[in-house]
Design a protein around this motif. Structure first.
Motif, mmCIF file in Angstrom:
data_model
loop_
_atom_site.group_PDB
_atom_site.id
_atom_site.type_symbol
_atom_site.label_atom_id
_atom_site.label_comp_id
_atom_site.label_asym_id
_atom_site.label_seq_id
_atom_site.Cartn_x
_atom_site.Cartn_y
_atom_site.Cartn_z
ATOM 1 N N ILE A 145 0.837 -1.199 0.000
ATOM 2 C CA ILE A 145 0.000 0.000 0.000
ATOM 3 C C ILE A 145 0.876 1.254 0.000
ATOM 4 O O ILE A 145 0.737 2.137 -0.855
ATOM 5 N N HIS A 146 1.798 1.347 0.954
ATOM 6 C CA HIS A 146 2.687 2.502 1.003
ATOM 7 C C HIS A 146 3.615 2.554 -0.212
ATOM 8 O O HIS A 146 3.902 3.635 -0.739
ATOM 9 N N ALA A 147 4.071 1.387 -0.662
ATOM 10 C CA ALA A 147 5.021 1.345 -1.782
ATOM 11 C C ALA A 147 4.395 1.781 -3.101
ATOM 12 O O ALA A 147 5.116 2.121 -4.048
ATOM 13 N N ALA A 148 3.075 1.771 -3.173
ATOM 14 C CA ALA A 148 2.394 2.132 -4.416
ATOM 15 C C ALA A 148 2.397 3.638 -4.674
ATOM 16 O O ALA A 148 2.154 4.088 -5.795
ATOM 17 N N VAL A 149 2.681 4.417 -3.647
ATOM 18 C CA VAL A 149 2.672 5.872 -3.799
ATOM 19 C C VAL A 149 3.909 6.313 -4.575
ATOM 20 O O VAL A 149 5.027 5.843 -4.321
ATOM 21 N N LEU A 171 -3.707 4.880 -0.802
ATOM 22 C CA LEU A 171 -3.324 4.554 0.572
ATOM 23 C C LEU A 171 -4.508 4.043 1.394
ATOM 24 O O LEU A 171 -4.863 4.588 2.437
ATOM 25 N N ILE A 172 -5.112 2.984 0.913
ATOM 26 C CA ILE A 172 -6.212 2.322 1.619
ATOM 27 C C ILE A 172 -5.810 0.868 1.867
ATOM 28 O O ILE A 172 -5.524 0.128 0.929
ATOM 29 N N CYS A 173 -5.782 0.482 3.128
ATOM 30 C CA CYS A 173 -5.416 -0.899 3.470
ATOM 31 C C CYS A 173 -6.678 -1.756 3.579
ATOM 32 O O CYS A 173 -7.461 -1.591 4.519
ATOM 33 N N PRO A 174 -6.899 -2.679 2.632
ATOM 34 C CA PRO A 174 -8.119 -3.492 2.677
ATOM 35 C C PRO A 174 -8.172 -4.413 3.888
ATOM 36 O O PRO A 174 -9.267 -4.742 4.369
ATOM 37 N N ASN A 175 -7.012 -4.812 4.399
ATOM 38 C CA ASN A 175 -7.003 -5.675 5.582
ATOM 39 C C ASN A 175 -7.461 -4.917 6.820
ATOM 40 O O ASN A 175 -8.228 -5.432 7.635
#
Length: 303
Positions: free
Chosen positions: A173-177, A257-261
């Motif tokens: 999630i963070h790495a996708a930014v 930055l949305i964590c589905p878990n």
């Protein structure tokens, strides 16, 4: 309806001697019924100190495991059993065990975002807020940092006197930014300070006004004289800060930055656990618990 559910949760947790822990990435309605809200390690420490005999973790699996490691005498429930962590599950005991055999002179530093099983063969644990200090305090100059290579790169930059090897892993999630996301956010909000989590890629972190853990980001924003902030971590933090600081403005760095878990846990999940109708009790054999606890004990000693 939400208020009714919250009131029932508050009644049942008192009646059943339950402590509710909510990670900072949880929804506001869950945070409002929790006994403690914070980072993963903060929550584990609070659970250890809490007088209640049962703990419900509103977070992800490795967090519930850490609570059980530190509080074996308590019943620990993960509110939603599907709430895992891709980063914590990227590397396993066999992989790191083989790496250690091939590189016996390296100390294995594990981010707390790892499974209990993997912790059993690691030398020391760290959190995003304590990683730099602990690595500096280690009496070795050869370190392998797992699993987050972005946090590891941040630590390596802060502690250049040590040799730090990184394995490919991290928070997806963070790495996708991207840097492009930063440029767009800054163009839209030119007066805002950029606060990012070190799980973001180094190129993004390099453009930040502040780099820190979730709790560090929140503390910085609350204490700062600035009035506008771009928040470079899970979007729920911008929401929480807006409630806590209504006189300031908070913008998300990226909608990625949305964590589905983290978002998989709902207020009704918490209610179901309290009614004995849901959740998953975390169990752990004593050999695994003690072996995993060693690297957490080292984190406390060195941090």
């Amino acid at each position: 309806m939400i208020r009714d559910i919250q009131e029932e949760i508050l009644r049942l947790k008192k009646e059943n001697d339950v402590c509710i822990l909510a990670h900072s990435y949880q929804a506001r309605e869950i945070a409002e019924v929790a006994d403690f809200v914070g980072d993963s390690y903060q929550l584990s420490v609070m659970a250890e100190r809490a007088p209640q005999s049962t703990v419900i973790m509103c977070g992800v699996r490795f967090m519930a495991e850490t609570v059980k490691i530190l509080s074996p005498q308590k019943k620990v429930f993960l509110a939603n059993p599907i709430a895992g962590c891709p980063m914590a599950e990227q590397m396993d005991k066999d992989l790191i065990g083989m790496w250690k055999q091939a590189n016996p002179d390296y100390t294995v530093v594990a981010y707390i975002n790892t499974t209990a099983e993997l912790k059993t063969i690691c030398d020391v644990c760290v959190t995003s807020s304590s990683a730099v200090k602990i690595v500096k305090n280690l009496d070795t100059d050869k370190i392998v940092f797992i699993p987050d290579c972005n946090l590891g790169a941040y630590v390596a930059e802060q502690v250049p006197e040590k040799e730090i090897k990184l394995l490919q892993g991290g928070c997806p999630i963070h790495a996708a930014v991207s840097v492009k996301d930063v440029e767009q956010a800054k163009a839209a909000h030119p007066d805002a300070l950029l606060l990012v989590h070190p799980e973001c890629v180094p190129a993004v972190a390099a453009k930040a006004d502040y780099i820190g853990s979730t709790s560090g980001i929140m503390e910085f924003a609350k204490k700062s004289d600035a009035k506008q902030f771009i928040i470079g971590t899970e979007i729920s933090i911008a929401e929480h800060l807006q409630y806590d600081c209504p006189d300031k403005e908070f913008y998300i760095l990226s909608k990625k930055l949305i964590c589905p878990n983290m978002k998989s846990t709902t207020l009704v999940d918490v209610l179901r656990v309290l009614r004995g109708q849901g959740g998953e009790e975390i169990t752990m054999d004593e050999e695994t618990r003690l072996a995993a606890k060693h690297c957490i004990d080292e984190m406390i000693r060195l941090g």
